[in-house]
Each structure stands twice: as C-alpha cells, then as structure tokens.
Design a protein around this motif. Structure first.
Motif, PDB file in Angstrom:
ATOM      1  N   ARG A 130      -1.854   6.017   1.298  1.00  0.00           N
ATOM      2  CA  ARG A 130      -0.755   7.368   1.360  1.00  0.00           C
ATOM      3  C   ARG A 130      -1.460   7.948   2.847  1.00  0.00           C
ATOM      4  N   ASP A 131      -2.132   7.816   2.785  1.00  0.00           N
ATOM      5  CA  ASP A 131      -3.327   8.163   4.337  1.00  0.00           C
ATOM      6  C   ASP A 131      -2.612   7.518   4.914  1.00  0.00           C
ATOM      7  N   ALA A 132      -2.262   6.327   5.354  1.00  0.00           N
ATOM      8  CA  ALA A 132      -1.821   5.524   6.662  1.00  0.00           C
ATOM      9  C   ALA A 132      -0.305   6.220   7.167  1.00  0.00           C
ATOM     10  N   VAL A 133      -0.005   5.822   5.556  1.00  0.00           N
ATOM     11  CA  VAL A 133       1.668   7.010   5.633  1.00  0.00           C
ATOM     12  C   VAL A 133       1.904   8.040   6.138  1.00  0.00           C
ATOM     13  N   PHE A 134       1.095   8.296   5.798  1.00  0.00           N
ATOM     14  CA  PHE A 134       1.526  10.564   6.502  1.00  0.00           C
ATOM     15  C   PHE A 134       0.895   9.922   7.902  1.00  0.00           C
ATOM     16  N   LEU A 135      -0.132   9.163   8.349  1.00  0.00           N
ATOM     17  CA  LEU A 135      -0.309   9.077   9.961  1.00  0.00           C
ATOM     18  C   LEU A 135       0.860   8.517  10.979  1.00  0.00           C
ATOM     19  N   SER A 136       1.774   7.465   9.969  1.00  0.00           N
ATOM     20  CA  SER A 136       2.522   7.131  10.604  1.00  0.00           C
ATOM     21  C   SER A 136       4.340   8.266  10.504  1.00  0.00           C
ATOM     22  N   GLY A 137       3.717   9.282   9.685  1.00  0.00           N
ATOM     23  CA  GLY A 137       5.156  10.367  10.651  1.00  0.00           C
ATOM     24  C   GLY A 137       5.421  10.209   9.074  1.00  0.00           C
ATOM     25  N   GLY A 138       4.664   9.492   8.223  1.00  0.00           N
ATOM     26  CA  GLY A 138       5.700  10.206   6.682  1.00  0.00           C
ATOM     27  C   GLY A 138       4.985  11.089   5.694  1.00  0.00           C
ATOM     28  N   GLY A 139       5.628  11.614   4.523  1.00  0.00           N
ATOM     29  CA  GLY A 139       5.163  12.652   3.810  1.00  0.00           C
ATOM     30  C   GLY A 139       3.903  12.663   3.099  1.00  0.00           C
ATOM     31  N   ARG A 140       3.212  13.716   3.629  1.00  0.00           N
ATOM     32  CA  ARG A 140       1.964  13.243   2.056  1.00  0.00           C
ATOM     33  C   ARG A 140       2.513  14.040   1.085  1.00  0.00           C
ATOM     34  N   TYR A 141       1.282  13.069   0.291  1.00  0.00           N
ATOM     35  CA  TYR A 141       1.507  12.884  -1.233  1.00  0.00           C
ATOM     36  C   TYR A 141       0.530  13.066  -1.678  1.00  0.00           C
ATOM     37  N   GLU A 142       0.098  13.592  -2.921  1.00  0.00           N
ATOM     38  CA  GLU A 142      -0.840  13.869  -3.677  1.00  0.00           C
ATOM     39  C   GLU A 142      -1.310  12.105  -4.510  1.00  0.00           C
ATOM     40  N   VAL A 143      -2.342  11.315  -4.814  1.00  0.00           N
ATOM     41  CA  VAL A 143      -2.412  10.833  -4.970  1.00  0.00           C
ATOM     42  C   VAL A 143      -3.158  10.772  -6.607  1.00  0.00           C
ATOM     43  N   GLN A 144      -2.852  10.600  -7.278  1.00  0.00           N
ATOM     44  CA  GLN A 144      -3.625  10.229  -8.700  1.00  0.00           C
ATOM     45  C   GLN A 144      -4.188   9.561  -8.757  1.00  0.00           C
ATOM     46  N   THR A 145      -5.685   9.360  -9.448  1.00  0.00           N
ATOM     47  CA  THR A 145      -6.741   9.081  -9.647  1.00  0.00           C
ATOM     48  C   THR A 145      -7.166   8.604 -10.703  1.00  0.00           C
ATOM     49  N   GLY A 146      -8.478   8.000 -11.253  1.00  0.00           N
ATOM     50  CA  GLY A 146      -8.837   7.938 -12.027  1.00  0.00           C
ATOM     51  C   GLY A 146      -8.029   6.223 -13.060  1.00  0.00           C
ATOM     52  N   ARG A 147      -7.929   5.288 -11.815  1.00  0.00           N
ATOM     53  CA  ARG A 147      -7.870   3.841 -12.048  1.00  0.00           C
ATOM     54  C   ARG A 147      -8.463   3.055 -12.091  1.00  0.00           C
ATOM     55  N   ARG A 148      -9.014   1.839 -12.980  1.00  0.00           N
ATOM     56  CA  ARG A 148     -10.043   1.152 -12.724  1.00  0.00           C
ATOM     57  C   ARG A 148      -9.561  -0.141 -12.999  1.00  0.00           C
ATOM     58  N   ASP A 149     -10.926  -1.175 -12.314  1.00  0.00           N
ATOM     59  CA  ASP A 149     -10.722  -2.560 -11.860  1.00  0.00           C
ATOM     60  C   ASP A 149      -9.773  -3.713 -12.763  1.00  0.00           C
ATOM     61  N   GLY A 150      -9.197  -3.944 -12.221  1.00  0.00           N
ATOM     62  CA  GLY A 150      -9.261  -5.109 -13.573  1.00  0.00           C
ATOM     63  C   GLY A 150     -10.040  -6.942 -13.023  1.00  0.00           C
ATOM     64  N   LEU A 151     -10.108  -7.678 -13.892  1.00  0.00           N
ATOM     65  CA  LEU A 151     -11.229  -9.148 -14.075  1.00  0.00           C
ATOM     66  C   LEU A 151     -10.027  -9.883 -14.167  1.00  0.00           C
ATOM     67  N   VAL A 152      -9.169  -9.976 -14.483  1.00  0.00           N
ATOM     68  CA  VAL A 152      -8.547 -10.942 -13.868  1.00  0.00           C
ATOM     69  C   VAL A 152      -7.720 -10.723 -12.668  1.00  0.00           C
ATOM     70  N   SER A 153      -7.541 -12.442 -12.089  1.00  0.00           N
ATOM     71  CA  SER A 153      -6.909 -12.174 -10.709  1.00  0.00           C
ATOM     72  C   SER A 153      -6.172 -14.383 -10.377  1.00  0.00           C
ATOM     73  N   LEU A 154      -5.087 -14.488 -11.318  1.00  0.00           N
ATOM     74  CA  LEU A 154      -4.346 -15.433 -10.910  1.00  0.00           C
ATOM     75  C   LEU A 154      -3.662 -15.646 -10.402  1.00  0.00           C
ATOM     76  N   ALA A 155      -3.787 -16.390  -9.866  1.00  0.00           N
ATOM     77  CA  ALA A 155      -2.388 -17.066  -8.061  1.00  0.00           C
ATOM     78  C   ALA A 155      -0.861 -18.143  -9.044  1.00  0.00           C
ATOM     79  N   ALA A 156      -1.126 -17.821 -10.328  1.00  0.00           N
ATOM     80  CA  ALA A 156      -0.751 -18.062 -11.450  1.00  0.00           C
ATOM     81  C   ALA A 156       0.458 -16.603 -11.961  1.00  0.00           C
ATOM     82  N   ASN A 157      -0.416 -16.265 -11.827  1.00  0.00           N
ATOM     83  CA  ASN A 157       0.638 -14.278 -12.590  1.00  0.00           C
ATOM     84  C   ASN A 157       1.338 -14.224 -11.131  1.00  0.00           C
ATOM     85  N   VAL A 158       1.467 -14.679  -9.571  1.00  0.00           N
ATOM     86  CA  VAL A 158       2.720 -13.724  -9.074  1.00  0.00           C
ATOM     87  C   VAL A 158       3.492 -14.495  -8.914  1.00  0.00           C
ATOM     88  N   ASP A 159       4.480 -13.593  -9.642  1.00  0.00           N
ATOM     89  CA  ASP A 159       6.178 -13.360  -9.088  1.00  0.00           C
ATOM     90  C   ASP A 159       6.484 -12.565  -8.644  1.00  0.00           C
TER      91      ASP A 159
END
Length: 324
Positions: A130-159
C-alpha cells in the motif's frame, strides 16, 4: 485452519486518499494493531522502511505488488511465499524473479525490536505494498490487518495465471478467489509499473501463432520499438516495461495503451478486446476511477483466504516458521 501435510514437514521445518474502513473481511480490520504495541505505530514503521527503499529504487513498487499477488493467489494471503525451504513456493518457476523479500524482513525486524510476537509477515506485505503504491502516485487506501502467517509453503501448490491465459480462463481463476471480472481488470492494472522479458513476448513480435509475422492485435509502431529491444534469437533476455508511457507511476495510462493496441502481454491486450472486459478498460482509460478502484481491489485481494484468530501463527522471522 491450514494443517501441514506430511509432504510439507520438511519445508515447514526448514517457510488521492481513499478510505475503505467500511469494508470488512472476516476478522480483518483497519487499525488492528492500534494499542497492541504500546506507543509504537506499526504502520509508520513499515512506511519508513518502504520510503527509504523507494527513494533509491522506485521499481520496488512493482516488486511488492507482484509479491502480494503471488502470495495471495496461492493458499491465500498468509506470507507462505516468504518461507524458505527446498520445496517452498519460492522454488516454483513463476516465483524465481519475485523480489522484495529483504524489505519485508527489514520491516519485520524493526517491528520485532519494539513489539515482538505481535505483527504478522502477511500484514507487513499488505502494508508495504500500500505504501509503495502511494509513493508511486497511486491512491492511498486503508489496509485492513489482523492476518496470521501460514505454516505450509509448497511449490506444488503454485498455480498462477500465466501471461497468455484467455480472458475467460482468467475470470474463472479470479472468481475462485472471490474476485470479480472488474476486480481482475483493476488488479492487472498493477502492470502500470511492471515489467516482462523478451522471451515471454517474442512470439507476438516475430511468429505469432506460426504465421511468420507479428500479432495483428499489436500496434505496428510498438512492434518496431519492441523488436529493437528484443532482437530475434538474442542471447540476452531484456526487460520490457508493461507501461510504455509512465512505467514508474501508478496511473491509468496502462489502460489508455490497451485501447491503442499497445498492450505488451497477451492477457493485457485481450482485456481491451474481449466483450466481458473491454468496457471496464474503456471506463478506466477515459475517467478518474482507477485510483479508488485499484485500492478497493487491492483490499479485496488482501482478504483472500486469510488466516485469523488462532489459525496459523505470528512468525518471529518471515523466512521460517517458529520452532519449539
């Protein structure tokens, strides 16, 4: 809740101002960290890191937009793309050129120094983008937060949708993530600051669908320009800006070029030709709707299949899940 499969265990052990406060996705909310880190302002810390990098490398805007898209489109916005490991998402070919991990790590370290164990890497990705978009001339939008981090990362899931995907198939892929055709057109507008490489468009320049000539849907003047950047059978795979008018500014010039048949990627140009998307392209090219629309679409992207509450974890470092 995302539960690691047995195949994942090795990886796991190794992974204008626009206000959208009225939009709420599950447990996400604007200002989620307010009061959770004492007097520390989490969003200001992230912003400072992004400002420092942007001042020396404005191309980081495209990098962060790509990172968020690639993360959210695979098992949701859970920072699984950041995890290291021999079979992690980072090792999938579409992610070989994803960059900006060091920025997220820098912001995470700065936050952990004042507020350990509270802020997720997944939220840092959304805030930094969001901050990078604003610095580059885009609109400043409000970001919702409260996410948690995942426990799984597999190349096979990338589609991930490829650059030559049809509009029909692209709409279907975005729909699976709860995103509309309009959201898709807006999010592909992130190509206003993106790049591709000659190898991905050479067929459009020299031998489109084995015709021996260029893609008839590409402006001939653009063909000539791109052929000078992408000589046939060149040994070096040069970079090509997806927005030939203002490649470092988040604006609607990307759509204006599509109307002039100057789209670089096949899917981009197809947006202006397909009946299901062309009127959205025309509206965005000829009006002032892009900044607000892009911000709203980014908020929706950032809410795809998020982990909240007791799901996942808050990583201590973004490249690895927490150990015992």
């Amino acid at each position: 809740m995302k539960v690691p499969s047995s195949a994942a265990k090795a990886v796991i052990l190794g992974l204008l101002l626009v206000n959208f406060t009225s939009l709420c996705f599950g447990a996400l909310e604007v200002g989620f960290y307010r009061g959770k880190c004492g007097v520390a302002d989490v969003e200001s810390i992230v912003r400072g890191v992004v400002i420092a990098r942007f001042s020396s490398d404005p191309t980081i805007v495209a990098a962060l937009l790509r990172m968020q898209f690639h993360d959210c489109f695979v098992n949701g916005c859970d920072a699984s793309l950041l995890l290291d490991g021999p079979f992690s998402e980072k090792t999938a070919p579409p992610n070989f050129s994803v960059r900006g991990f060091d920025i997220i790590d820098q912001a995470k370290t700065a936050i952990e120094n004042v507020c350990p164990g509270v802020v997720s890497c997944a939220d840092i990705i959304s805030l930094a983008t969001r901050d990078a978009v604003f610095l580059s001339g885009g609109g400043r939008y409000e970001v919702q937060t409260g996410r948690r981090d995942g426990l799984v990362s597999l190349a096979a899931n990338v589609d991930l949708p490829g650059p030559s995907i049809s509009v029909t198939d692209a709409i279907a892929a975005f729909a699976k993530k709860g995103l509309t055709a309009t959201d898709m057109v807006l999010l592909l507008g992130g190509h206003t600051v993106g790049i591709t490489h000659c190898s991905l468009i050479s067929d459009r320049l020299y031998n489109y669908q084995n015709t021996g000539g260029p893609d008839p849907d590409m402006d001939l003047a653009l063909v000539s320009i791109l052929r000078s950047t992408c000589p046939q059978n060149a040994a070096v795979d040069n970079a090509v800006a997806l927005d030939q008018m203002s490649p470092l500014v988040v604006d609607n010039s990307f759509y204006k070029q599509l109307l002039m048949r100057r789209g670089i990627l096949p899917i981009d140009q197809a947006l202006a030709l397909d009946s299901s998307t062309k009127f959205t392209v025309i509206s965005l090219a000829n009006g002032v709707k892009f900044p607000a629309g892009f911000g709203e679409a980014m908020v929706k992207l950032g809410a795809v299949e998020v982990l909240t509450g007791t799901q996942g974890e808050i990583r201590r470092t973004c490249a690895a899940i927490n150990g015992p």
